[in-house]
Each structure stands twice: as structure tokens, then as C-alpha cells.
Design a protein around this motif. Structure first.
Motif, PDB file in Angstrom:
ATOM      1  N   ILE A 226       0.849  -1.193   0.000  1.00 28.17           N
ATOM      2  CA  ILE A 226       0.000   0.000   0.000  1.00 28.17           C
ATOM      3  C   ILE A 226       0.882   1.239   0.000  1.00 28.17           C
ATOM      4  CG2 ILE A 226      -1.683   1.327   1.345  1.00 28.17           C
ATOM      5  CD1 ILE A 226      -2.924  -1.240   2.248  1.00 28.17           C
ATOM      6  N   TYR A 227       0.604   2.146  -0.937  1.00 32.62           N
ATOM      7  CA  TYR A 227       1.393   3.367  -1.107  1.00 32.62           C
ATOM      8  C   TYR A 227       0.479   4.575  -0.939  1.00 32.62           C
ATOM      9  CZ  TYR A 227       5.063   0.352  -2.881  1.00 32.62           C
ATOM     10  OH  TYR A 227       6.024  -0.626  -2.997  1.00 32.62           O
ATOM     11  N   VAL A 228       0.763   5.363   0.098  1.00 35.25           N
ATOM     12  CA  VAL A 228       0.025   6.592   0.368  1.00 35.25           C
ATOM     13  C   VAL A 228       0.878   7.749  -0.161  1.00 35.25           C
ATOM     14  CG1 VAL A 228      -0.945   8.080   2.140  1.00 35.25           C
ATOM     15  CG2 VAL A 228      -1.110   5.589   2.369  1.00 35.25           C
ATOM     16  N   VAL A 229       0.396   8.384  -1.230  1.00 32.73           N
ATOM     17  CA  VAL A 229       1.148   9.469  -1.879  1.00 32.73           C
ATOM     18  C   VAL A 229       0.524  10.787  -1.440  1.00 32.73           C
ATOM     19  CG1 VAL A 229       2.037  10.356  -4.058  1.00 32.73           C
ATOM     20  CG2 VAL A 229       1.505   7.904  -3.829  1.00 32.73           C
ATOM     21  N   GLU A 230       1.261  11.516  -0.615  1.00 31.52           N
ATOM     22  CA  GLU A 230       0.729  12.742  -0.028  1.00 31.52           C
ATOM     23  C   GLU A 230       1.283  13.971  -0.743  1.00 31.52           C
ATOM     24  OE1 GLU A 230       0.325  15.000   4.303  1.00 31.52           O
ATOM     25  OE2 GLU A 230       1.225  12.995   4.166  1.00 31.52           O
ATOM     26  N   GLN A 231       0.381  14.886  -1.059  1.00 36.94           N
ATOM     27  CA  GLN A 231       0.775  16.142  -1.694  1.00 36.94           C
ATOM     28  C   GLN A 231       1.096  17.171  -0.615  1.00 36.94           C
ATOM     29  OE1 GLN A 231      -1.954  17.621  -4.664  1.00 36.94           O
ATOM     30  NE2 GLN A 231      -1.250  19.734  -4.443  1.00 36.94           N
ATOM     31  N   ALA A 232       2.318  17.671  -0.640  1.00 33.82           N
ATOM     32  CA  ALA A 232       2.743  18.672   0.342  1.00 33.82           C
ATOM     33  C   ALA A 232       2.161  20.037  -0.013  1.00 33.82           C
ATOM     34  CB  ALA A 232       4.270  18.734   0.392  1.00 33.82           C
ATOM     35  N   GLY A 233       2.117  20.927   0.989  1.00 30.36           N
ATOM     36  CA  GLY A 233       1.643  22.289   0.754  1.00 30.36           C
ATOM     37  C   GLY A 233       0.128  22.381   0.809  1.00 30.36           C
ATOM     38  N   SER A 234      -0.372  23.562   0.471  1.00 30.02           N
ATOM     39  CA  SER A 234      -1.817  23.830   0.536  1.00 30.02           C
ATOM     40  C   SER A 234      -2.387  24.232  -0.816  1.00 30.02           C
ATOM     41  CB  SER A 234      -2.096  24.937   1.557  1.00 30.02           C
ATOM     42  OG  SER A 234      -1.367  26.126   1.219  1.00 30.02           O
ATOM     43  N   GLY A 235      -1.660  23.986  -1.881  1.00 30.59           N
ATOM     44  CA  GLY A 235      -2.153  24.324  -3.209  1.00 30.59           C
ATOM     45  C   GLY A 235      -3.270  23.391  -3.649  1.00 30.59           C
ATOM     46  N   ILE A 394       9.015   6.854   3.481  1.00 31.25           N
ATOM     47  CA  ILE A 394       9.201   6.082   4.710  1.00 31.25           C
ATOM     48  C   ILE A 394       8.412   4.783   4.616  1.00 31.25           C
ATOM     49  CG2 ILE A 394       8.883   6.048   7.218  1.00 31.25           C
ATOM     50  CD1 ILE A 394       9.129   9.058   7.235  1.00 31.25           C
ATOM     51  N   LEU A 395       9.084   3.689   4.913  1.00 31.37           N
ATOM     52  CA  LEU A 395       8.416   2.391   4.947  1.00 31.37           C
ATOM     53  C   LEU A 395       7.809   2.201   6.331  1.00 31.37           C
ATOM     54  CD1 LEU A 395      11.064   0.157   3.143  1.00 31.37           C
ATOM     55  CD2 LEU A 395       9.104   1.345   2.143  1.00 31.37           C
ATOM     56  N   LYS A 396       6.583   2.647   6.491  1.00 37.46           N
ATOM     57  CA  LYS A 396       5.898   2.475   7.761  1.00 37.46           C
ATOM     58  C   LYS A 396       5.345   1.060   7.847  1.00 37.46           C
ATOM     59  CE  LYS A 396       4.834   7.362   8.351  1.00 37.46           C
ATOM     60  NZ  LYS A 396       3.835   8.357   8.810  1.00 37.46           N
ATOM     61  N   LYS A 397       4.861   0.701   9.040  1.00 39.07           N
ATOM     62  CA  LYS A 397       4.389  -0.666   9.249  1.00 39.07           C
ATOM     63  C   LYS A 397       3.164  -0.977   8.398  1.00 39.07           C
ATOM     64  CE  LYS A 397       3.991  -4.699  11.292  1.00 39.07           C
ATOM     65  NZ  LYS A 397       4.962  -5.777  11.073  1.00 39.07           N
ATOM     66  N   LEU A 398       2.240  -0.039   8.279  1.00 40.55           N
ATOM     67  CA  LEU A 398       0.974  -0.295   7.605  1.00 40.55           C
ATOM     68  C   LEU A 398       0.952   0.152   6.152  1.00 40.55           C
ATOM     69  CD1 LEU A 398      -1.379   0.872  10.500  1.00 40.55           C
ATOM     70  CD2 LEU A 398      -0.885  -1.486   9.854  1.00 40.55           C
ATOM     71  N   TYR A 399       1.905   0.992   5.745  1.00 44.79           N
ATOM     72  CA  TYR A 399       1.915   1.494   4.371  1.00 44.79           C
ATOM     73  C   TYR A 399       3.252   2.159   4.084  1.00 44.79           C
ATOM     74  CZ  TYR A 399       0.905   5.980   6.665  1.00 44.79           C
ATOM     75  OH  TYR A 399       0.948   7.101   7.473  1.00 44.79           O
ATOM     76  N   THR A 400       3.490   2.426   2.822  1.00 44.27           N
ATOM     77  CA  THR A 400       4.657   3.200   2.388  1.00 44.27           C
ATOM     78  C   THR A 400       4.206   4.634   2.170  1.00 44.27           C
ATOM     79  OG1 THR A 400       5.681   1.279   1.323  1.00 44.27           O
ATOM     80  CG2 THR A 400       6.424   3.452   0.619  1.00 44.27           C
ATOM     81  N   TRP A 401       4.834   5.552   2.865  1.00 43.00           N
ATOM     82  CA  TRP A 401       4.452   6.959   2.788  1.00 43.00           C
ATOM     83  C   TRP A 401       5.402   7.676   1.835  1.00 43.00           C
ATOM     84  CZ3 TRP A 401       6.727  11.393   5.736  1.00 43.00           C
ATOM     85  CH2 TRP A 401       5.984  12.563   5.564  1.00 43.00           C
ATOM     86  N   VAL A 402       4.812   8.334   0.829  1.00 40.96           N
ATOM     87  CA  VAL A 402       5.581   9.091  -0.154  1.00 40.96           C
ATOM     88  C   VAL A 402       5.105  10.537  -0.117  1.00 40.96           C
ATOM     89  CG1 VAL A 402       6.328   9.249  -2.564  1.00 40.96           C
ATOM     90  CG2 VAL A 402       5.730   7.020  -1.588  1.00 40.96           C
ATOM     91  N   LEU A 403       5.948  11.444   0.329  1.00 46.26           N
ATOM     92  CA  LEU A 403       5.613  12.853   0.373  1.00 46.26           C
ATOM     93  C   LEU A 403       6.243  13.561  -0.819  1.00 46.26           C
ATOM     94  CD1 LEU A 403       4.360  15.242   1.960  1.00 46.26           C
ATOM     95  CD2 LEU A 403       6.576  15.491   3.132  1.00 46.26           C
ATOM     96  N   VAL A 404       5.436  14.276  -1.599  1.00 43.83           N
ATOM     97  CA  VAL A 404       5.916  14.887  -2.832  1.00 43.83           C
ATOM     98  C   VAL A 404       5.481  16.345  -2.912  1.00 43.83           C
ATOM     99  CG1 VAL A 404       5.940  12.707  -4.103  1.00 43.83           C
ATOM    100  CG2 VAL A 404       3.885  14.152  -4.151  1.00 43.83           C
ATOM    101  N   GLU A 405       6.231  17.065  -3.689  1.00 47.22           N
ATOM    102  CA  GLU A 405       5.903  18.465  -3.989  1.00 47.22           C
ATOM    103  C   GLU A 405       5.626  18.568  -5.486  1.00 47.22           C
ATOM    104  OE1 GLU A 405       8.708  22.181  -4.440  1.00 47.22           O
ATOM    105  OE2 GLU A 405       8.287  21.840  -2.298  1.00 47.22           O
ATOM    106  N   ILE A 406       4.464  19.088  -5.837  1.00 48.65           N
ATOM    107  CA  ILE A 406       4.092  19.248  -7.260  1.00 48.65           C
ATOM    108  C   ILE A 406       3.599  20.669  -7.480  1.00 48.65           C
ATOM    109  CG2 ILE A 406       3.536  16.810  -7.617  1.00 48.65           C
ATOM    110  CD1 ILE A 406       0.622  17.448  -7.158  1.00 48.65           C
ATOM    111  N   ASN A 407       3.810  21.149  -8.676  1.00 50.32           N
ATOM    112  CA  ASN A 407       3.419  22.509  -9.041  1.00 50.32           C
ATOM    113  C   ASN A 407       2.820  22.509 -10.438  1.00 50.32           C
ATOM    114  OD1 ASN A 407       4.535  24.058  -6.677  1.00 50.32           O
ATOM    115  ND2 ASN A 407       6.438  23.131  -7.436  1.00 50.32           N
ATOM    116  N   PRO A 408       1.863  23.375 -10.693  1.00 48.26           N
ATOM    117  CA  PRO A 408       1.289  23.476 -12.045  1.00 48.26           C
ATOM    118  C   PRO A 408       2.376  23.843 -13.054  1.00 48.26           C
ATOM    119  CG  PRO A 408      -0.078  24.651 -10.454  1.00 48.26           C
ATOM    120  CD  PRO A 408       1.190  24.295  -9.757  1.00 48.26           C
ATOM    121  N   SER A 409       2.328  23.187 -14.212  1.00 46.52           N
ATOM    122  CA  SER A 409       3.331  23.476 -15.251  1.00 46.52           C
ATOM    123  C   SER A 409       2.948  24.703 -16.045  1.00 46.52           C
ATOM    124  CB  SER A 409       3.458  22.263 -16.173  1.00 46.52           C
ATOM    125  OG  SER A 409       2.215  21.915 -16.728  1.00 46.52           O
TER     126      SER A 409
END
Length: 409
Positions: A226-235, A394-409
Motif C-alpha cells: 500500500i502506497y500513500v502518496v501525499e501532496q505537500a503544501g496547501s495548493g 518512509i516504509l511504515k508498518k501499515l503502508y509506504t508513505w511518499v511525500l511529494v511536492e508538485i506545481n502546475p506546469s
């Protein structure tokens, strides 16, 4: 006078014909009788020399299933069980299995036989286990292929809406490996599945989701993460772009062949809804409680969807241009049909989901315009145009956490 002579000649000819055929039949019978006697003599001679012929696997199975004092179906001839180890060692090809030159193992234990009669039943029982079609024999390892229909499925599920803290959840599932990875130990899984969750600010929903999804996936006998992909920031949130990122990052970790793109607020209600990938892309969340368990429209592809790696590469993944709520799923639906695929679905009584209550994001005002012009961007907007910055993994016990930063092109 002539008439009597003709009748006499005709009777004589007929008499000769009858006796000729009788004589011919007798000669043929004598010939086959001599062949039978010859073959029987050779058979008796071979039997006295204890020469065991090579039989098919069906015949071998019958032999292995009898005791030392019984007779089998080969002319009621007794074949001593003490000959079985010789058959296994010298004629492995008769049991229809691939054998390595070094050693053969059964249930990860080398076959050891003794010359005593007491061990014969154990040998027969061990060899009969080879008849299972799903078994694979290799050097020092043997494991059956997982069944197509997992045997531990229970059908309709009760959604667990409680959300224990992460520490309690981790204690509930000790079978999990770091990163929320799981692989059944009793069989070889047929599918390697990555569950991709686009995410931001939904911790309560995430805990409820993990509490429900892990036990269900374990029963389905799949190799998953399980991969939880989190978008950083408030955009503005870009769900489709996060799913593309999850696809790319998951392949960096493991050779997955199936990808389930999953909203965190959708909880499956039936474990017969298998989290695997068919030949055609699959829309999985067919019946949702907030929609009266009905499909809103036939081309919908939102909520939960399943795509293989080949599907993703063929359609160039999801579009990266949809910022804010809505539009990206319909764009993927258009891509799928444009590239010659069809959307497959399970029946509505199986593909059921419960949607957790939440406040919806503001709709994307440009979604219809982008959908209308989507076809001209299929080749240039997607996986091949994906740009992002990975801030953490981070490989957490229940899921893999992926924190990313994305911006409009």
C-alpha cells in the motif's frame, strides 16, 4: 441329366468353400494362440526376474495406492512396494514432473526411504502428494500456486468504522512487512499488486481504510503493498498526478504488475471483489452507498480502478492537467476507449463500497474544457511529462508513505 450334374457340381463347390473358410479360421486361431503363449512366457520370465515395466502416471498412482499384499489392475500381478524407491530414482519421467539433476524435494524435505516394508506407506503417501496440479518442484523449495478463487473469502463484509490509533493497528497485523507489504506464505501468489492512494489531510479516513483493507487483501492471497502518496503544501489538489507518482514510485520498490488506484474514503463491502487486474481495465467501485448502489453513468472510471502496467504505459497514465476536484477520471475513461480498451466491471452486488463522510473539494472550473481537448494531449500529457519532487519516503508498518511536492506546469 444335365440338370442333376449341375446341381451336384454347385453343391460340391459350396461344400468346399465352407470347409476352406473353416480351415482358414483354424489357422488364424492357431497363429494368435501361439503369439499369446509366446508373450505369456516372456511375461512370466520377466516377472521372475522382477523386471518392472514403465507405466503412465495414472498406472503409477494405482500402484502407489496399494499395500504389499494387494493386487493391482495389471493382470492381477503383485508389484512389491519395495520397488517404488527404484522407480522414483530411475524413472522420474513416468510421474510427469520436472526434476533438477541435483535433488528432488517434497514439502521442502528430501525424500528418504528405507529398505524395510514398514516405510512403504509413508513413501506412497509422500509421492501421491505430487499429483496436485498446482505444485512446483525445484531445488530445496516447493510451494503450490495460489488458487484462482481464494478459499478463505467470506463475501459480504461489515464495514469497521472505528479508527484505532496507528500503534494499535500495527499490533493487529503482525504479518505485515515494512511498507505495508504482505505475501502469503502457504502458496505462491498469482498477482503482485500496488494499492495507490492519493492523499492529503485525511488521517481518520486513512486509519479506517487500513483497518478494513488489510484483512480483506490478506484473504485474497495476493502479493501487495500500500502506497500513500501525499501532496505537500496547501495548493490545489491534483489527484491524477499523485496517482502517476504512486505508479512510478511503486515500480522503483518492486516489480508490480497490477495497480489499484484507490480513494481513501471508499471502503469495500465484499471481499469477492478481487483486487487483481484483468485483461481489460477494471472499474471496481461500481455500487456506492451514497449513489444508492447504482452506477451513475456507463463510462465512469472514478473512485477505485485497476490497471496493469501494460495498460498504464499504453495510455500514458493519467493526465497531469486536472487541478482541483473532478475531470481526471473521465479523461482516463476517454483514454482507455481511445486506445481500444473496454472498461470491465464486477456485478453490482459484489463491487460494493461504503463512502466515508467528508467535505468535498471545490470543483475544477476548467475540467470540461480540458476534457474536450484531451485527445490532442494523450501522447504528451501523462507519464512522459510527469515532474515532481520527492520530499520523503518512509516504509511504515501499515503502508509506504511518499511525500511529494508538485506545481502546475
Amino acid at each position: 441329366m444335365c440338370t442333376k450334374t449341375c446341381i451336384l457340381q454347385s453343391t460340391t463347390i459350396q461344400f468346399c468353400r465352407v470347409h476352406f473358410f473353416k480351415l482358414l479360421l483354424g489357422v488364424v486361431s492357431v497363429f494368435f494362440l501361439m503369439q499369446y503363449i509366446t508373450n505369456f512366457s516372456v511375461y512370466q520370465e520377466n516377472l521372475q526376474k522382477k523386471v518392472v515395466p514403465v507405466f503412465s502416471w495414472t498406472s503409477m498412482h494405482k500402484i502407489l495406492g496399494i499395500s504389499g499384499n494387494e493386487k493391482n489392475s495389471f493382470g492381477n500381478v503383485i508389484f512389491p512396494i519395495r520397488k517404488i524407491p527404484q522407480i522414483i530414482n530411475s524413472s522420474q519421467q513416468t510421474v510427469g514432473m520436472k526434476v533438477d539433476n541435483s535433488s528432488v524435494t517434497i514439502n521442502s524435505t528430501p525424500v528418504k526411504t528405507k529398505k524395510t516394508e514398514n516405510n512403504s506407506s509413508d513413501v506412497a503417501t509422500s509421492v501421491r502428494s505430487l499429483t496436485k496440479k498446482t505444485q512446483t518442484i525445484s531445488v530445496n523449495k516447493e510451494i503450490p500456486l495460489c488458487p484462482l478463487v481464494p478459499p478463505k473469502l467470506v463475501g459480504r463484509l461489515k464495514v469497521m468504522k472505528d479508527c484505532p490509533p496507528f500503534k494499535e493497528l500495527e499490533a493487529l497485523y503482525p504479518e505485515l512487512q515494512p511498507g505495508g507489504r504482505f505475501k502469503p506464505s502457504e502458496c505462491l501468489p498469482r498477482y503482485k499488486v500496488a494499492i495507490i492512494i492519493p492523499y492529503r489531510d485525511r488521517e481518520e479516513h486513512l486509519r479506517i481504510f487500513l483497518h478494513n483493507i488489510h484483512p480483506m487483501l490478506m484473504r485474497q492471497h495476493i502479493d501487495y503493498g500500500i502506497y500513500v502518496v501525499e501532496q505537500a503544501g496547501s495548493g490545489r489538489f491534483n489527484r491524477a498526478m499523485l496517482m502517476n507518482i504512486g505508479y512510478v514510485e511503486a515500480l522503483k520498490q518492486y516489480s508490480y504488475d497490477c495497480f489499484i488506484f484507490h480513494d481513501v474514503d471508499l471502503i469495500p463491502e465484499d471481499d469477492r471483489n478481487l483486487y487483481t487486474c484483468p485483461e481489460q481495465p477494471r472499474h471496481m467501485s461500481v455500487a456506492v452507498n451514497t449513489m444508492q448502489y447504482r452506477l451513475p453513468y456507463k463510462d465512469i472510471f472514478g473512485g477505485v480502478s485497476a490497471l496493469t502496467q501494460h495498460h498504464m504505459e499504453s495510455v500514458n497514465g493519467f493526465s497531469n492537467q486536472f487541478w482541483g476536484w473532478g475531470g481526471e477520471d473521465d479523461d482516463m475513461s476517454n483514454r482507455i476507449r481511445h486506445h481500444g480498451y473496454k472498461i470491465s466491471r464486477y456485478p453490482a452486488n459484489i463491487a460494493r463500497y461504503h463512502m466515508l463522510t467528508h467535505k468535498k473539494d471545490n470543483p475544477n472550473p476548467d475540467r470540461y474544457k480540458k476534457l474536450y481537448k484531451g485527445r490532442i494531449r494523450y501522447k504528451t500529457d501523462g507519464l512522459n511529462s510527469l515532474t515532481y519532487k520527492r520530499l520523503d519516503l518512509i516504509l511504515k508498518k501499515l503502508y509506504t508513505w511518499v511525500l511529494v511536492e508538485i506545481n502546475p506546469s
